[in-house]
Scaffold this motif. Structure first.
Motif, PDB file in Angstrom:
ATOM      1  N   ARG A 125       0.771  -1.089  -0.005  1.00 43.34           N
ATOM      2  CA  ARG A 125      -0.115   0.046  -0.075  1.00 43.34           C
ATOM      3  C   ARG A 125       0.638   1.196   0.054  1.00 43.34           C
ATOM      4  O   ARG A 125       0.476   2.119  -0.707  1.00 43.34           O
ATOM      5  CB  ARG A 125      -1.068  -0.039   1.340  1.00 43.34           C
ATOM      6  N   GLN A 126       1.916   1.258   0.747  1.00 45.13           N
ATOM      7  CA  GLN A 126       2.831   2.523   0.757  1.00 45.13           C
ATOM      8  C   GLN A 126       3.607   2.432  -0.469  1.00 45.13           C
ATOM      9  O   GLN A 126       3.817   3.565  -1.003  1.00 45.13           O
ATOM     10  CB  GLN A 126       4.068   1.993   1.938  1.00 45.13           C
ATOM     11  N   CYS A 129       1.106   4.194  -3.313  1.00 48.51           N
ATOM     12  CA  CYS A 129       0.980   5.568  -2.974  1.00 48.51           C
ATOM     13  C   CYS A 129       1.994   6.199  -3.607  1.00 48.51           C
ATOM     14  O   CYS A 129       1.951   7.409  -4.225  1.00 48.51           O
ATOM     15  CB  CYS A 129       0.722   5.751  -1.570  1.00 48.51           C
ATOM     16  N   SER A 130       3.450   5.626  -3.229  1.00 49.53           N
ATOM     17  CA  SER A 130       4.606   6.327  -3.688  1.00 49.53           C
ATOM     18  C   SER A 130       4.790   6.281  -5.342  1.00 49.53           C
ATOM     19  O   SER A 130       5.014   7.246  -6.230  1.00 49.53           O
ATOM     20  CB  SER A 130       5.770   5.669  -3.357  1.00 49.53           C
ATOM     21  N   ASP A 133       0.953   8.155  -6.799  1.00 49.85           N
ATOM     22  CA  ASP A 133       0.192   9.326  -6.268  1.00 49.85           C
ATOM     23  C   ASP A 133      -1.303   9.100  -5.983  1.00 49.85           C
ATOM     24  O   ASP A 133      -2.157  10.205  -6.151  1.00 49.85           O
ATOM     25  CB  ASP A 133       0.391  10.623  -7.136  1.00 49.85           C
ATOM     26  N   CYS A 134      -1.849   8.223  -5.555  1.00 50.91           N
ATOM     27  CA  CYS A 134      -3.204   7.646  -5.187  1.00 50.91           C
ATOM     28  C   CYS A 134      -2.970   6.308  -4.540  1.00 50.91           C
ATOM     29  O   CYS A 134      -2.243   5.643  -4.644  1.00 50.91           O
ATOM     30  CB  CYS A 134      -3.604   7.674  -6.663  1.00 50.91           C
ATOM     31  N   SER A 135      -4.094   6.315  -3.657  1.00 55.77           N
ATOM     32  CA  SER A 135      -4.018   5.079  -2.774  1.00 55.77           C
ATOM     33  C   SER A 135      -4.580   3.899  -3.670  1.00 55.77           C
ATOM     34  O   SER A 135      -5.532   4.176  -4.494  1.00 55.77           O
ATOM     35  CB  SER A 135      -4.546   5.165  -1.470  1.00 55.77           C
ATOM     36  N   GLU A 137      -6.602   1.786  -2.399  1.00 59.86           N
ATOM     37  CA  GLU A 137      -8.194   1.794  -2.261  1.00 59.86           C
ATOM     38  C   GLU A 137      -9.010   2.531  -3.331  1.00 59.86           C
ATOM     39  O   GLU A 137      -9.985   2.454  -3.675  1.00 59.86           O
ATOM     40  CB  GLU A 137      -8.457   2.153  -0.716  1.00 59.86           C
ATOM     41  N   GLU A 138      -8.335   3.966  -3.228  1.00 55.80           N
ATOM     42  CA  GLU A 138      -9.092   4.968  -4.327  1.00 55.80           C
ATOM     43  C   GLU A 138      -9.177   4.402  -5.757  1.00 55.80           C
ATOM     44  O   GLU A 138     -10.316   4.662  -6.292  1.00 55.80           O
ATOM     45  CB  GLU A 138      -7.969   6.141  -4.379  1.00 55.80           C
ATOM     46  N   ILE A 141     -12.001   1.805  -5.564  1.00 54.08           N
ATOM     47  CA  ILE A 141     -13.418   2.581  -5.902  1.00 54.08           C
ATOM     48  C   ILE A 141     -13.592   2.868  -7.137  1.00 54.08           C
ATOM     49  O   ILE A 141     -14.704   2.925  -7.688  1.00 54.08           O
ATOM     50  CB  ILE A 141     -13.305   3.504  -4.816  1.00 54.08           C
ATOM     51  N   ILE A 153     -11.913  -3.575  -0.923  1.00 51.24           N
ATOM     52  CA  ILE A 153     -11.444  -2.522   0.168  1.00 51.24           C
ATOM     53  C   ILE A 153     -11.103  -3.239   1.308  1.00 51.24           C
ATOM     54  O   ILE A 153     -10.009  -2.825   2.136  1.00 51.24           O
ATOM     55  CB  ILE A 153     -12.683  -1.572   0.167  1.00 51.24           C
ATOM     56  N   SER A 157      -7.187  -3.512   2.952  1.00 54.23           N
ATOM     57  CA  SER A 157      -6.965  -2.509   4.049  1.00 54.23           C
ATOM     58  C   SER A 157      -6.805  -3.374   5.252  1.00 54.23           C
ATOM     59  O   SER A 157      -6.620  -2.707   6.344  1.00 54.23           O
ATOM     60  CB  SER A 157      -8.230  -1.796   4.238  1.00 54.23           C
TER      61      SER A 157
ATOM     62  N   TYR B 159      -5.383   4.297   4.630  1.00 56.12           N
ATOM     63  CA  TYR B 159      -3.693   4.572   4.360  1.00 56.12           C
ATOM     64  C   TYR B 159      -3.870   5.662   3.247  1.00 56.12           C
ATOM     65  O   TYR B 159      -3.758   5.404   2.039  1.00 56.12           O
ATOM     66  CB  TYR B 159      -2.972   3.341   4.054  1.00 56.12           C
ATOM     67  N   HIS B 161      -3.016   8.872   0.950  1.00 55.17           N
ATOM     68  CA  HIS B 161      -1.932   9.005   0.579  1.00 55.17           C
ATOM     69  C   HIS B 161      -1.518  10.547   1.009  1.00 55.17           C
ATOM     70  O   HIS B 161      -2.332  11.508   1.066  1.00 55.17           O
ATOM     71  CB  HIS B 161      -1.338   8.839  -0.873  1.00 55.17           C
TER      72      HIS B 161
END
Lengths: 321, 321
Positions: A125-126, A129-130, A133-135, A137-138, A141, A153, A157, B159, B161
């Motif tokens: 997950r980290q 995001c890196s 630029d978006c998680s 989960e986003e 969805i 989700i 999570s 989590y 971002h």
């Protein structure tokens, strides 16, 4: 049990890096050398090799593999050379990018969420995001429709604790809750999602065993009786990945091989992501389930350096000394 | 902005540890020295002091504080001395242990989930599993009732971002979704939970601003019009913690002080958990909101070493040189 074979004495990252550099030089690349080095190093060692390569030659090893190689061999060895968390973040992104996502794509997310360690899932997950630029989960969805979103989700999570603690009372009561949901044909019930997304895998295995004992069928069989939709299929992958990930990955390899042509993406994913975890067990499961050898089947469907690399990760051949 | 003041030249962990040891020796403990050392060190420095203490004296600093001190001062300085992730895991556990949990307890979870960095939240979940052999989510499910469970599980599993990226289209469309849920009096709608639990705080602030622009009221005001239940109260804490955590913590301090007696647990939590983050900002907000000085109010409600320690974390007095 991992299938990856390491040499008795592992060379220093500098020695490995110089060997790789040499393999790239001259007329054509020496693919055998790439396989002998990278195919016999664990994630930490590959990380150090990548860092050393960057430091010594001011160039990314991945970029170099990208420009020097081609085809399925290139895809497989690059997938193997990524950091595992970065690799899985990229696999998840690729799966979510597909427009008409079926179970083939969505199971990638389930594998990452249910057949990895909790800390690995957090690292993915980290990394996601890196990199994007978006998680994660986003993106789920935005690109997956209900009722799959809710389950996915919850799964990605999760942070299950990873000690072998099992409570029989809880197993019984949660088997009952799962059964009630199945009876009501409400597979996306909050309790189903919470049970599957928060309990540790040992507890869940006990719950599934309890289910069988109480109702005479497995939870998996009852899910299938609920319908043939994507949610049922996804839940089955969840159960497989929790109960026995090696069986699931044996099936992924098999599905990628049978029929006309080969699904190299799935084959690569199964072999690359499990070589350091449980690919030896998956080999046994494969033999049990399909009365056939995984090595032979891979040999039958692949060729050249690609074949050699996959067999190396499957633990065939020398230790890379 | 943090309120914590560090000395220009920070002594080595060994020097600090020896000073603490000396403060414990002799007739009675020298509390002033404990405050001068621990009250002027950041989380990393306190961690090193704890490790050095354990190494030099084969004893836990926390245990020593526990046996030598008493009352509110002891509670506050121990809370401050824990690793932040361990501290928050313990705060969450304490909050969940309370039988009749109201908003006062549940807001602790919202603070950890919405007013901390994403990496800190992950560390808290890891610490929780290590300390209590059970995940934070499992404890929430076991001890919180619906419809709060769904929102809390989503929040603590988030989590987000943490880059400042905002999409105006998304803000508008999600403000509409929030408004629709409010209109339907369906505050636990999946979309509400997903929006609040997956979007980064900058995006959410834009969404709340859009909401106000589109509908003439804030989301917060509309939530309150939905009813006075626990879910509405909890959602308001979520909005506060995301929009302006310093305002939320100013309110926690104020609520802990006003009325008869002091709620030392809440006062400690607000000051200890924010001293390294935004307690200076909270002081400004406090002055704005209550036309009163946070320092004066703390002085009015506390005494002795306890008062001195809280004022030290609030940034009053010398730098601890």
């Amino acid at each position: 049990m991992a299938s990856l074979k390491l040499p008795e004495i592992v060379p220093s990252p500098t020695q490995d890096t110089e060997r790789l550099r040499k393999a790239f030089q001259g007329l054509g690349t020496n693919e055998k050398e790439l396989i002998l080095v990278l195919g016999h190093r664990n994630a930490q060692q590959r990380k150090e090799i990548k860092e050393t390569y960057q430091k010594l030659y001011n160039e990314s090893l991945i970029d170099h593999l990208q420009s020097e190689l081609s085809g399925d061999f290139r895809n497989a060895i690059i997938l193997w050379t990524y950091d595992p968390s970065e690799r899985d973040a990229k696999l998840a992104k690729e799966a979510l990018k597909v427009k008409r996502k079926g179970i083939k794509q969505l199971q990638v997310l389930v594998e990452i969420a249910c057949a990895s360690s909790p800390n690995h899932l957090m690292a993915v997950r980290q990394a996601y995001c890196s990199l994007f630029d978006c998680s994660l989960e986003e993106d789920i969805i935005a690109s997956v429709s209900q009722p799959l979103t809710k389950l996915l989700i919850g799964l990605v999570s999760s942070y299950r604790h990873d000690k072998v603690t099992v409570n029989l009372e809880v197993a019984k009561s949660e088997a009952e809750k799962l059964h009630e949901a199945v009876n009501n044909k409400k597979l996306d019930d909050d309790h189903v999602v919470w049970i599957l997304c928060t309990r540790n895998v040992f507890q869940l295995r006990e719950t599934f065993a309890c289910y069988k004992q109480l109702y005479g069928h497995t939870f998996e069989e009852d899910i299938q009786n609920c319908g043939k939709g994507d949610l049922a299929s996804l839940l089955n992958v969840v159960v497989w990945c929790i109960e026995c990930p090696e069986r699931h990955f044996a099936k992924v390899v098999r599905d990628s091989i049978v029929g006309i042509g080969t699904d190299e993406d799935s084959l690569n994913r199964a072999i690359v992501t499990r070589a350091e975890i449980d690919l030896s067990k998956a080999r046994f499961e494969y033999a049990n389930m399909y009365k056939s050898s995984i090595d032979d089947d891979v040999i039958g469907d692949t060729s050249g350096d690609y074949r050699e690399f996959l067999l190396t990760l499957l633990g065939k051949g020398p230790k890379g000394d």
